[in-house]
Design a protein around this motif. Structure first.
Motif, PDB file in Angstrom:
ATOM      1  N   TYR A 280      20.145  -6.543  -0.802  1.00 26.81           N
ATOM      2  CA  TYR A 280      19.358  -6.160   0.373  1.00 26.81           C
ATOM      3  C   TYR A 280      20.088  -5.102   1.191  1.00 26.81           C
ATOM      4  O   TYR A 280      19.477  -4.138   1.690  1.00 26.81           O
ATOM      5  CB  TYR A 280      19.039  -7.382   1.244  1.00 26.81           C
ATOM      6  N   ARG A 281      21.390  -5.237   1.340  1.00 26.68           N
ATOM      7  CA  ARG A 281      22.146  -4.250   2.115  1.00 26.68           C
ATOM      8  C   ARG A 281      22.096  -2.879   1.444  1.00 26.68           C
ATOM      9  O   ARG A 281      21.970  -1.846   2.104  1.00 26.68           O
ATOM     10  CB  ARG A 281      23.592  -4.716   2.342  1.00 26.68           C
ATOM     11  N   PHE A 282      22.172  -2.866   0.116  1.00 26.38           N
ATOM     12  CA  PHE A 282      22.045  -1.607  -0.618  1.00 26.38           C
ATOM     13  C   PHE A 282      20.643  -1.020  -0.435  1.00 26.38           C
ATOM     14  O   PHE A 282      20.478   0.154  -0.086  1.00 26.38           O
ATOM     15  CB  PHE A 282      22.345  -1.839  -2.106  1.00 26.38           C
ATOM     16  N   ALA A 283      19.611  -1.855  -0.646  1.00 27.31           N
ATOM     17  CA  ALA A 283      18.227  -1.383  -0.546  1.00 27.31           C
ATOM     18  C   ALA A 283      17.883  -0.945   0.881  1.00 27.31           C
ATOM     19  O   ALA A 283      17.186   0.059   1.080  1.00 27.31           O
ATOM     20  CB  ALA A 283      17.268  -2.475  -1.016  1.00 27.31           C
ATOM     21  N   GLN A 284      18.387  -1.682   1.868  1.00 30.30           N
ATOM     22  CA  GLN A 284      18.098  -1.317   3.260  1.00 30.30           C
ATOM     23  C   GLN A 284      18.767   0.000   3.628  1.00 30.30           C
ATOM     24  O   GLN A 284      18.207   0.805   4.394  1.00 30.30           O
ATOM     25  CB  GLN A 284      18.531  -2.429   4.220  1.00 30.30           C
ATOM     26  N   ALA A 285      19.960   0.252   3.086  1.00 29.03           N
ATOM     27  CA  ALA A 285      20.608   1.551   3.311  1.00 29.03           C
ATOM     28  C   ALA A 285      19.721   2.678   2.780  1.00 29.03           C
ATOM     29  O   ALA A 285      19.558   3.717   3.440  1.00 29.03           O
ATOM     30  CB  ALA A 285      21.985   1.587   2.647  1.00 29.03           C
ATOM     31  N   LEU A 286      19.128   2.474   1.596  1.00 31.01           N
ATOM     32  CA  LEU A 286      18.224   3.485   1.048  1.00 31.01           C
ATOM     33  C   LEU A 286      16.980   3.620   1.930  1.00 31.01           C
ATOM     34  O   LEU A 286      16.535   4.737   2.232  1.00 31.01           O
ATOM     35  CB  LEU A 286      17.816   3.123  -0.382  1.00 31.01           C
ATOM     36  N   ALA A 287      16.414   2.488   2.345  1.00 26.58           N
ATOM     37  CA  ALA A 287      15.211   2.524   3.191  1.00 26.58           C
ATOM     38  C   ALA A 287      15.480   3.242   4.509  1.00 26.58           C
ATOM     39  O   ALA A 287      14.578   3.866   5.079  1.00 26.58           O
ATOM     40  CB  ALA A 287      14.723   1.099   3.456  1.00 26.58           C
ATOM     41  N   ASN A 288      16.722   3.182   4.974  1.00 29.17           N
ATOM     42  CA  ASN A 288      17.117   3.861   6.213  1.00 29.17           C
ATOM     43  C   ASN A 288      17.450   5.337   6.002  1.00 29.17           C
ATOM     44  O   ASN A 288      17.885   6.007   6.938  1.00 29.17           O
ATOM     45  CB  ASN A 288      18.354   3.182   6.832  1.00 29.17           C
ATOM     46  N   GLY A 289      17.303   5.823   4.767  1.00 26.25           N
ATOM     47  CA  GLY A 289      17.649   7.215   4.495  1.00 26.25           C
ATOM     48  C   GLY A 289      19.082   7.416   4.074  1.00 26.25           C
ATOM     49  O   GLY A 289      19.614   8.534   4.129  1.00 26.25           O
ATOM     50  N   GLY A 290      19.741   6.323   3.634  1.00 27.73           N
ATOM     51  CA  GLY A 290      21.099   6.452   3.086  1.00 27.73           C
ATOM     52  C   GLY A 290      22.193   5.842   3.922  1.00 27.73           C
ATOM     53  O   GLY A 290      23.378   5.999   3.598  1.00 27.73           O
ATOM     54  N   GLU A 291      21.843   5.107   4.979  1.00 28.04           N
ATOM     55  CA  GLU A 291      22.857   4.609   5.917  1.00 28.04           C
ATOM     56  C   GLU A 291      22.523   3.198   6.373  1.00 28.04           C
ATOM     57  O   GLU A 291      21.362   2.821   6.496  1.00 28.04           O
ATOM     58  CB  GLU A 291      22.901   5.551   7.124  1.00 28.04           C
ATOM     59  N   LEU A 292      23.559   2.388   6.604  1.00 27.59           N
ATOM     60  CA  LEU A 292      23.371   1.044   7.144  1.00 27.59           C
ATOM     61  C   LEU A 292      24.559   0.685   8.027  1.00 27.59           C
ATOM     62  O   LEU A 292      25.715   0.798   7.597  1.00 27.59           O
ATOM     63  CB  LEU A 292      23.240   0.016   6.002  1.00 27.59           C
ATOM     64  N   ASP A 293      24.272   0.272   9.239  1.00 32.54           N
ATOM     65  CA  ASP A 293      25.307  -0.180  10.188  1.00 32.54           C
ATOM     66  C   ASP A 293      26.451   0.827  10.313  1.00 32.54           C
ATOM     67  O   ASP A 293      27.637   0.463  10.340  1.00 32.54           O
ATOM     68  CB  ASP A 293      25.856  -1.553   9.765  1.00 32.54           C
TER      69      ASP A 293
END
Length: 405
Positions: A280-293
């Motif tokens: 999920y953290r990987f997929a959410q980073a993609l959904a955010n345009g490549g970045e997470l937290d």
């Protein structure tokens, strides 16, 4: 409708249909051992449920921290890793693969015969790095059971096994013909394993070290690895094989699995084990345009480039694919740099949005990201082959039916 029944513009009561459907259609009849499903929208988890058993023989339930063989859901991670190096100017997509793997300079294309006596011809052009990322390379998989070329892969055990390494794969492939001239067709293959090898060549790190340093540690993914550590083995699911009559038998016991031993084959095409929160953290980073937290793993523009359809003439897979195997339904679906990409919603016959992208794994795991609705789903189970049931399309229908605003 009560506002409290909605999370991030999704009706939770409607999302509950996921659990009801999986229980009624798959778990009670004994078609699947167990499932773990996550839906998120706008960066918020809207629905998550574990159902059934992760290990039928031992009577162990699926739990949120269960570890799953994600097989080809490794491919998007490897593709991101390679494109990180693209962003550093280390290579160009149209460069020939043999620039970085000199032994591949003389690759030929199969014409007739069987291994080791094969007649070959010259390719129309050399294989490029983009051909690897888009599965237009001419490479194949041994398990295809379609041609004399994949028969050679099987005889040489190039899909994995004791003693197999990335170096050995690259060496053996240097002597085998391609199924077709690069760029002339789409064929699912070990190409992403070769992408993993290029990550090693270009970075100077082993693939597991590269993943850890540039993707897993920045995103906070402590439970994704090529080999399950002994202290986490109790969380590892069993894997099952479909049997005629809609039943299944044990295919891989977690206690004796090759994934639980140091095996040496760093397969960028299918070698990772992960848990739903990590993926999920990987997929959410993609959904955010490549970045997470605050951790950026890929540039926004690079990701946009990756999730374009890179098939010639903007065709979908039926227009260019050979054979019938893939981790996704073909119609209305193109392919980008490491993901399938929805190009025609009506033609796909599955509810969704243009530009939806994702991929699945051999043991029926799957994820998709819908950038129009800012929705993502991750589905975990362990049943081979992935083509057994149409769970993926059914889940999309339920999830899209739960969108409220």
């Amino acid at each position: 409708m009560e506002q409290s029944n909605c999370i991030a513009g999704m009706d939770v009561t409607r999302l509950d249909r996921i659990g009801d459907h999986l229980q009624r259609a798959y778990l009670e009849p004994g078609k699947l051992p167990g499932t773990l499903t996550l839906v998120a929208r706008r960066g918020e988890i809207t629905w998550l449920k574990a159902q059934g058993l992760r290990d039928v023989e031992r009577g162990l339930a699926v739990e949120r921290d269960t570890l799953f063989r994600i097989y080809s859901m490794t491919k998007p991670i490897t593709s991101i890793a390679l494109m990180q190096l693209y962003e550093q100017g280390r290579f160009l997509l149209d460069e020939p693969v043999h620039k970085y793997i000199p032994a591949w300079k003389g690759l030929r294309v199969y014409k007739t015969g069987s291994h080791p006596q094969m007649l070959t011809t010259a390719p129309e052009r050399p294989m490029s790095i983009r051909d690897l990322l888009t599965h237009q390379s001419g490479l194949t998989y041994g398990f295809m059971n379609r041609t004399n070329v994949d028969a050679a892969y099987r005889s040489l055990k190039l899909d994995g096994g004791p003693g197999h390494t990335l170096d050995r794969l690259i060496d053996e492939l240097s002597r085998l013909p391609l199924e077709f001239s690069p760029g002339t067709a789409w064929g699912y293959s070990v190409a992403t394993d070769v992408c993993g090898y290029l990550v090693q060549v270009l970075s100077g790190l082993s693939l597991d070290e590269y993943f850890a340093k540039h993707i897993f540690q920045p995103l906070g993914m402590p439970d994704t690895f090529f080999t399950v550590p002994q202290d986490k083995l109790h969380r590892f699911a069993a894997c099952y094989q479909y049997q005629p009559g809609d039943t299944f038998t044990l295919q891989d016991d977690p206690q004796n699995s090759a994934f639980a031993k140091a095996h040496g084959y760093l397969s960028g095409g299918g070698g990772l084990v992960s848990c739903i929160d990590d993926y999920y953290r990987f997929a959410q980073a993609l959904a955010n345009g490549g970045e997470l937290d605050g951790a950026r793993i890929i540039g926004r523009k690079t990701l946009e480039f990756m999730r374009m359809n890179h098939l010639p003439g903007n065709q979908d897979l039926p227009g260019v694919a050979i054979g019938s195997f893939s981790e996704t339904p073909y119609d209305g679906t193109g392919f980008g740099l490491g993901f399938s990409v929805k190009t025609d919603v009506a033609k796909s016959q599955t509810n969704g949005s243009l530009g939806e992208y994702g991929w699945g794994g051999m043991a029926s795991t799957n994820f998709f990201i819908d950038p129009v609705e800012d929705v993502l789903m991750i589905f975990m189970t362990q049943l081979i082959p992935s083509s057994t049931y149409a769970v993926r399309q059914e889940l999309r229908a339920i999830i899209n039916g739960a969108l409220v605003d």
